[in-house]
Scaffold this active site. Structure first.
Site, mmCIF file in Angstrom:
data_model
loop_
_atom_site.group_PDB
_atom_site.id
_atom_site.type_symbol
_atom_site.label_atom_id
_atom_site.label_comp_id
_atom_site.label_asym_id
_atom_site.label_seq_id
_atom_site.Cartn_x
_atom_site.Cartn_y
_atom_site.Cartn_z
ATOM 1 N N ASP A 18 46.569 31.108 31.576
ATOM 2 C CA ASP A 18 45.457 30.527 30.820
ATOM 3 C C ASP A 18 45.616 29.017 30.653
ATOM 4 O OD1 ASP A 18 44.922 33.310 30.413
ATOM 5 O OD2 ASP A 18 46.177 33.259 28.618
ATOM 6 N N ASN A 161 34.277 45.284 27.632
ATOM 7 C CA ASN A 161 35.333 44.670 26.839
ATOM 8 C C ASN A 161 34.956 43.330 26.232
ATOM 9 O OD1 ASN A 161 36.655 46.265 29.323
ATOM 10 N ND2 ASN A 161 37.896 46.542 27.478
ATOM 11 N N GLU A 198 35.221 36.449 30.497
ATOM 12 C CA GLU A 198 36.070 35.730 29.550
ATOM 13 C C GLU A 198 36.474 34.381 30.155
ATOM 14 O OE1 GLU A 198 39.480 38.292 29.022
ATOM 15 O OE2 GLU A 198 40.444 37.569 30.851
ATOM 16 N N HIS A 262 40.893 32.099 34.719
ATOM 17 C CA HIS A 262 41.076 31.454 33.415
ATOM 18 C C HIS A 262 41.344 29.963 33.615
ATOM 19 C CE1 HIS A 262 41.588 32.471 29.050
ATOM 20 N NE2 HIS A 262 41.609 31.146 29.119
ATOM 21 N N ARG A 296 52.253 34.807 35.825
ATOM 22 C CA ARG A 296 51.079 33.996 36.142
ATOM 23 C C ARG A 296 51.455 32.529 35.927
ATOM 24 N NH1 ARG A 296 46.623 36.781 32.480
ATOM 25 N NH2 ARG A 296 48.450 36.944 31.125
#
Length: 321
Positions: A18, A161, A198, A262, A296
């Site tokens: 992120d 979600n 998201e 992200h 990540r």
């Protein structure tokens, strides 16, 4: 044409999902992202993206021992708004550990000092929306003298979600007026594993406001979608927005990069090129809980624009470090 090699040492920061990068007027890149363990917010800065891995850094906030800001501190973003620093992040309460249904809410902290790594940060509390439900991944942007907030939230009446919403802000920690539903997971590529929209990020170019976002589960199916509106349109009118029917950035097995997304946006050191910041995994198979696997990594690559003024991201490039 998208370049196949990179001026950046990818990954630029290891074990930071992120990733958010903001280049300030002082010439520094300010970086934050989810810290493994999810119990703190770290900010680092450097004069080049390649220097962020070994740059000066500081923990500017730690999770509370209990209460609504005590668990799973996710996806912080650092912004400079109206003369002060703000970090927006999601946190879950101590009564809902990670093996329970996620109960995240969004929060803001503020720093009025020149250097956010050494300055004093003040909690501004929860950024409240019209619904009390799971929400995360807030970002802000200024446009036409207005401050906007874009975020992901669970709507109990809508299957899935999380969806994306936009609202104008009264101040950097308070929403006001209409809250518009921007997009829900509707295409197949947005609904693999989980029904997710998201991680929004905004870039304004070529007389358009573009919002990228991430979709599907955070494995190799994670990918990026795109929304856009004319820059002079009413951004709180749903008819102003158009959504791409296909992902605009996705896994590149041939380059060993999976689940890119992200993202955030910045510019090159000379200010002449736009740079996509994102995370990806170097493989698809993982052991144990993905939440506990800090595989990540933050990455950077230059992207271009087509003749119609739309971003061309290409594909995730191979590691070169």
């Amino acid at each position: 044409m998208i370049e196949t090699t990179s001026k950046y040492n990818n990954p630029i920061v290891l074990q930071r999902a992120d990733p958010w990068v903001y280049k300030h007027t002082d010439g520094y890149y300010y970086f934050t992202g989810s810290v493994p363990g999810y119990q703190e917010i770290e900010v680092r800065r450097a004069k080049s993206l390649n220097d962020l891995e070994n740059s000066e850094k500081a923990t500017v906030w730690k999770a509370h021992a209990e209460g609504p800001q005590s668990q799973l501190i996710w996806a912080p973003e650092i912004h400079f708004v109206q003369g002060k620093w703000y970090i927006y992040f999601a946190a879950a309460p101590s009564s809902h550990p990670k093996n329970h249904i996620f109960q995240h809410r969004m929060f803001a902290i503020e720093c009025g000092d020149e250097n956010p790594l050494t300055g004093k940060w003040e909690e501004k509390g929860q950024v409240k929306t019209q619904q009390e439900s799971f929400c995360l991944d807030a970002t802000v942007f200024e446009h036409n003298d207005k401050l906007y907030y874009v975020w992901a939230q669970k709507e109990p009446a809508i299957p899935g979600n999380s969806n994306l919403y936009i609202s104008e802000m009264e101040n950097p920690w308070t929403l006001k007026g209409k809250q518009l539903l921007l997009t829900i997971p509707e295409y197949g590529w947005e609904k693999i594993g989980f029904l997710v929209n998201e991680g929004p990020a905004v870039i304004i170019r070529n007389n358009k406001v573009f919002i990228t976002y991430s979709a599907s589960a955070t494995d190799g199916n994670y990918c990026m979608g795109l929304l856009w509106a004319d820059a002079d349109a009413d951004l709180l009118d749903g008819y102003s927005w158009t959504k791409s029917k296909e992902p605009v950035f996705k896994s590149a097995p041939e380059n060993g990069q999976f689940g890119p997304g992200h993202n955030s946006f910045t510019v090159s050191e000379d200010g002449k090129e736009d740079v996509l910041i994102y995370h990806a995994r170097p493989y698809t198979e993982m052991d144990g809980d993905p939440l506990d696997n800090p595989d990540r990594h933050a990455r950077a690559q230059v992207f271009t624009w087509d003749e119609s003024g739309f971003p061309v991201f290409g594909k995730p490039i191979a590691n070169n470090r």
